[in-house]
Every structure is written in C-alpha cells, then in structure tokens.
Design an enzyme around this catalytic site. Sequence first.
Site, mmCIF file in Angstrom:
data_model
loop_
_atom_site.group_PDB
_atom_site.id
_atom_site.type_symbol
_atom_site.label_atom_id
_atom_site.label_comp_id
_atom_site.label_asym_id
_atom_site.label_seq_id
_atom_site.Cartn_x
_atom_site.Cartn_y
_atom_site.Cartn_z
ATOM 1 C CB CYS A 175 -1.029 0.030 1.248
ATOM 2 S SG CYS A 175 -2.146 -1.697 1.141
ATOM 3 C CG HIS B 120 -3.507 3.480 2.720
ATOM 4 N ND1 HIS B 120 -3.988 3.134 1.308
ATOM 5 C CD2 HIS B 120 -3.292 2.160 3.403
ATOM 6 C CE1 HIS B 120 -4.159 1.771 1.396
ATOM 7 N NE2 HIS B 120 -3.939 1.141 2.587
ATOM 8 C CG ASN C 191 -6.733 -0.829 1.551
ATOM 9 O OD1 ASN C 191 -6.136 -0.574 0.792
ATOM 10 N ND2 ASN C 191 -6.340 -1.526 2.847
HETATM 11 O O1 UT7 Z 1 -3.524 -1.582 3.697
HETATM 12 C C1 UT7 Z 1 -3.223 -2.142 5.018
HETATM 13 C C2 UT7 Z 1 -4.536 -3.195 5.159
HETATM 14 N N1 UT7 Z 1 -4.819 -3.771 6.285
HETATM 15 C C3 UT7 Z 1 -5.432 -2.733 7.353
HETATM 16 O O2 UT7 Z 1 -5.269 -1.530 7.152
HETATM 17 C C4 UT7 Z 1 -6.349 -3.520 8.295
HETATM 18 C C5 UT7 Z 1 -6.139 -2.839 9.807
HETATM 19 N N2 UT7 Z 1 -6.986 -3.173 10.597
HETATM 20 C C6 UT7 Z 1 -8.514 -3.127 10.648
HETATM 21 O O3 UT7 Z 1 -8.665 -2.231 9.751
HETATM 22 C C7 UT7 Z 1 -9.058 -3.816 11.533
HETATM 23 O O4 UT7 Z 1 -8.515 -4.486 12.521
HETATM 24 C C8 UT7 Z 1 -10.335 -4.591 11.005
HETATM 25 C C9 UT7 Z 1 -11.366 -3.893 10.102
HETATM 26 C C10 UT7 Z 1 -9.748 -5.682 10.018
HETATM 27 C C11 UT7 Z 1 -11.011 -5.565 11.999
HETATM 28 O O5 UT7 Z 1 -11.544 -4.349 12.874
HETATM 29 P P1 UT7 Z 1 -11.523 -5.077 14.322
HETATM 30 O O6 UT7 Z 1 -12.321 -3.816 15.227
HETATM 31 O O7 UT7 Z 1 -10.248 -5.144 14.773
HETATM 32 O O8 UT7 Z 1 -12.128 -6.224 14.632
HETATM 33 P P2 UT7 Z 1 -11.805 -7.511 15.271
HETATM 34 O O9 UT7 Z 1 -10.682 -8.125 14.139
HETATM 35 O O10 UT7 Z 1 -11.394 -7.578 16.553
HETATM 36 O O11 UT7 Z 1 -13.162 -8.541 15.103
HETATM 37 C C12 UT7 Z 1 -13.984 -8.270 16.099
HETATM 38 C C13 UT7 Z 1 -15.155 -9.362 15.652
HETATM 39 C C14 UT7 Z 1 -14.642 -10.682 15.786
HETATM 40 O O12 UT7 Z 1 -15.511 -11.580 16.191
HETATM 41 P P3 UT7 Z 1 -15.520 -12.136 17.851
HETATM 42 O O13 UT7 Z 1 -14.162 -13.102 17.688
HETATM 43 O O14 UT7 Z 1 -15.446 -10.944 18.676
HETATM 44 O O15 UT7 Z 1 -16.550 -13.005 17.964
HETATM 45 C C15 UT7 Z 1 -14.482 -11.241 14.200
HETATM 46 O O16 UT7 Z 1 -14.724 -12.373 13.909
HETATM 47 O O17 UT7 Z 1 -15.811 -9.073 14.248
HETATM 48 C C16 UT7 Z 1 -15.748 -10.328 13.546
HETATM 49 N N3 UT7 Z 1 -15.647 -9.929 12.370
HETATM 50 C C17 UT7 Z 1 -16.434 -9.727 11.427
HETATM 51 N N4 UT7 Z 1 -17.848 -9.547 11.822
HETATM 52 C C18 UT7 Z 1 -18.581 -9.257 10.704
HETATM 53 C C19 UT7 Z 1 -14.596 -9.723 11.561
HETATM 54 N N5 UT7 Z 1 -14.890 -9.681 10.399
HETATM 55 C C20 UT7 Z 1 -16.258 -9.416 10.206
HETATM 56 C C21 UT7 Z 1 -17.005 -8.966 9.190
HETATM 57 N N6 UT7 Z 1 -18.404 -8.984 9.471
HETATM 58 N N7 UT7 Z 1 -16.717 -8.816 7.959
#
Ligand code: UT7
Length: 327
Positions: A114, A254, A284
């Site tokens: 990225c 970004h 993204n």
């Molecule tokens: O260009 C660089 C690329 N990458 C990034 O910039 C990614 C950086 N990270 C992020 O933006 C965030 O960490 C995410 C958007 C990927 C995730 O957000 P989060 O607030 O960190 O969520 P999490 O990973 O802690 O997940 C929370 C919950 C989980 O469920 P449990 O384990 O708490 O029951 C996930 O399984 O949300 C669940 N989850 C979803 N639920 C519905 C994860 N993805 C989804 C989804 N829909 N698409």
Amino acid sequence: MKPLAAILGTGHYVPSRVMTNADLEKIVETSDEWIRSRTGIRERRIAAADEHVSDMATYAGKAALESAGIQASELDLIILATLTPDYTWPAAACLVQRKLGAFRASAFDISAACSGFVYGISLAQAMVAAGTAKNILVIGAEKLSAVVDWKDRNTCVLFGDGAGAVVVGPNQGRGAILSTHLGTDGTAVELLYQPGGGTVCPVSPESLAERKHFLHMNGKEVYKFAVKVMGEAAELAMAKAGLKSEDISLFIPHQANIRIIEAAAKRLELPMEKVFINLDKYGNTSAASVGIALDEAQAAGRLKRGDKTVLVAFGAGLTWASAVIEW
Ligand code: UT7
C-alpha cells in the site's frame, strides 16, 4: 534550495462495477452495519474478469498525462506500484508501456504494497532531481479482488480495485515535492502477506487447498501499527519540509480504515475537514489508494495554489511512506 521535482498532473481510474456491503452480506456472514462502523466502507469497485492491472494503470496513466499536458512519447520512465501485477513477471509496467505506446520510456514495477505509490513518488522525485529522467509516470494500480479470499469475512470486505497516477517532472512552480520519507520494518512480514505462489511455497494442489494463494492478514496487529506509523510518517516528512500541522491544508492518507485515519488526524491535530476521505466509495485499494484520492481531491478543487498537502501510506512489509507537496 528550490525543489527540483514536481507533480505535473494527476489521474485515476476505477472499474464501473460497484459491490455494496449489502452485496457482501450475500457472500459471507457480515453486515452493512459491521463494515461501516468498523471501517467506514460502504462500497468498493470490482474489475471485470478481462480488466487487468495494466489496463487500469494505463487508463489512470493516460488521465495523468492529459492533465500534465505531456505525450506518452515524452515519458522517460514508468514506475508501477502494485502487489497484483498481471503476471508474476515480467513487470506489469512493461504492458503499460506497450498500451500507452510510450516506447521511449523504460519501465519497472515496485513492490511496497500500500505504500508503493508514495515510494514511487519519492523515487521519481530523486531521479528527476538527479537529472536521470525528465518525465516519469508513477502509477499505483491493484486488482485485489483477484487475491482476496472471498470466503474470509475478516479480509474480503476491506478491499477494492482501481488505479491512481501522477506525472513527476521538473519543477516549474506548481506541485513541488518538498520532501519525502520512507520506512520499512521487515520483522513483521507475516502480519500481511500472500504465503503461496512465491518460491517459498510454489503453487501446488496442497497450497491451493490450504488457500495460501490468497491475502492473509492479522488485522488487529496491522491496525496498531497503522495508527502509530501514519502520524509519525507525516510528522517526519513535514519536519523535513520545515512545516508544522497548521501549515497543512489537506491530509491525504492511505484509505484503509476511517478509525485509523481519525487517529492519525488526532495525533497531527488536524481537524477532519482537512482530511480527504473516499474509502466509503472504494474501500482499501492498496497502492492505488493515495493516487485515486489525490486526483479526486484535485478534481474537487481542494488543492489550491500554494496549499501544502501531506500524503501518507502504510502497508505490508511492513512499509510506510509520506510526501509533502506544495500546489
Ligand atoms: O492497507 C493495509 C491493510 N490493512 C489494514 O489497514 C487493516 C487494519 N485493521 C483493521 O482495519 C481492523 O483490525 C479490521 C477492520 C480488519 C477489524 O476490525 P476490529 O475492530 O479490529 O475487529 P476484530 O478483528 O477485533 O473482530 C471483531 C469481531 C470478531 O468476532 P469475535 O471474535 O469478537 O466474535 C470477528 O470475527 O468481528 C468479527 N468480524 C466480522 N463480523 C462481521 C470480523 N470481520 C467481520 C465481518 N463482519 N466482515
């Protein structure tokens, strides 16, 4: 000393097919509410099966050339930042050269995920300043829809396809590149990568069955890194240019996650009115993200003469990059 290199023109391209959060609800266990509240994304663009990175890069490149008033035949170099090239090799930039008919230009790809587009601007700036090349087309283009795992809700909701481009050339008083800053932390490669398809894990029935040819990410760790590095990288480029936050008219980050962008803006003490956001429309788009945002900011009249803009990106590698431009 007067900056020697400048951005002479900008352009972008996004595919016409829109995939909304509601469309994703039909593919994986997710909801519009979850995606919007955790990321700020409402929809993304998805390239057609026969629409390749070199096609999107060529369209964005043509738009940037037109905006700069430069012919393809006047280009000395094409730098394409992408992690989704048409082929593993040779570089997709060679296909862009052919499609543009820019046969005087040499061409290569850079791999900085990225951050690649801002890496490309930094490289082009140095080459123009050194007199190695006069007109350089820098493009960030991605077809992430081809490498995301459409069964993995943790990642497939985040990404989209598209391309952004700039022409970098000698500074004639507008678009001067005042400073750039690049960084890498190679200790954390496995936080965001494609484990299969390279020489460590060549494509095989096993690697395909284990879904190793798709993008893998530890979202939480990348999030923490991003929040820290976005503000730091912006501050370093601003300090090199002798500027403070209050001197900045527009912050073009970004477009990965609205919460990451808000945290960076807070650290920089920049109000959100001074931050350019389009991730709600495109998600993204990795290396394409800053280039698309820059061209949309230009089209929206948000880059006025004399304005100073900071571009900041972060991504796999881990890598980060920033640049300060005076319009
Ligand atoms: O260009 C660089 C690329 N990458 C990034 O910039 C990614 C950086 N990270 C992020 O933006 C965030 O960490 C995410 C958007 C990927 C995730 O957000 P989060 O607030 O960190 O969520 P999490 O990973 O802690 O997940 C929370 C919950 C989980 O469920 P449990 O384990 O708490 O029951 C996930 O399984 O949300 C669940 N989850 C979803 N639920 C519905 C994860 N993805 C989804 C989804 N829909 N698409």
